[in-house]
Design an enzyme around this catalytic site. Sequence first.
Site, mmCIF file in Angstrom:
data_model
loop_
_atom_site.group_PDB
_atom_site.id
_atom_site.type_symbol
_atom_site.label_atom_id
_atom_site.label_comp_id
_atom_site.label_asym_id
_atom_site.label_seq_id
_atom_site.Cartn_x
_atom_site.Cartn_y
_atom_site.Cartn_z
ATOM 1 C CG ASP A 29 47.221 36.699 42.114
ATOM 2 O OD1 ASP A 29 46.322 37.458 42.540
ATOM 3 O OD2 ASP A 29 47.770 35.827 42.827
ATOM 4 C CD GLU A 88 46.272 37.533 50.011
ATOM 5 O OE1 GLU A 88 45.441 36.770 49.465
ATOM 6 O OE2 GLU A 88 47.483 37.505 49.751
ATOM 7 C CG HIS A 93 44.254 44.041 44.157
ATOM 8 N ND1 HIS A 93 44.254 44.534 45.442
ATOM 9 C CD2 HIS A 93 43.844 42.759 44.246
ATOM 10 C CE1 HIS A 93 43.879 43.579 46.278
ATOM 11 N NE2 HIS A 93 43.608 42.495 45.578
#
Length: 130
Positions: A29, A88, A93
């Site tokens: 990330d 987002e 994920h």
Amino acid sequence: MASIFTKIIKGEIPCYKIAEDDNFFAFLDINPNAKGHTLCVPKKEVDRLLDLDEETYLGLMAFSRKIGLAIEAAIPCERVGMTVIGLEVPHVHVHLIPLSTMANATFQSKVSLTTEEFEKVAENIRAKIQ
Ligand code: AMP
């Protein structure tokens, strides 16, 4: 339009790659809650976790477990937490987050890493994948 994660999977956008197989892809990330925060993504572009077909859902969990065990072996932490949000980026994920305190799980406190630190973290996790 392709999601940002599909662009990453196709190599059109750079990432700190951890692993991939035929169906799934893992990378760090870019705005981590903690050092080693990793995303596991199905290559099939689906927005919501529960809209995945059962085979892909179970495959994503198995892939995430494998990567989570490598994170646990590579990154000092109390445990690796797993969460799915998706508010987002509309491409499923799994967040795998090394947890030392509850703050690491909140998405409120972030750590900033240099490019070299990201690369080193990714290398250390890759080295622990069984
Ligand atoms: P959410 O959709 O709320 O689960 O959050 C999306 C996550 O994707 C956030 O933690 C972002 O930091 C992360 N993210 C967004 N763009 C990128 C990127 N280009 N590379 C790596 N991580 C990203």
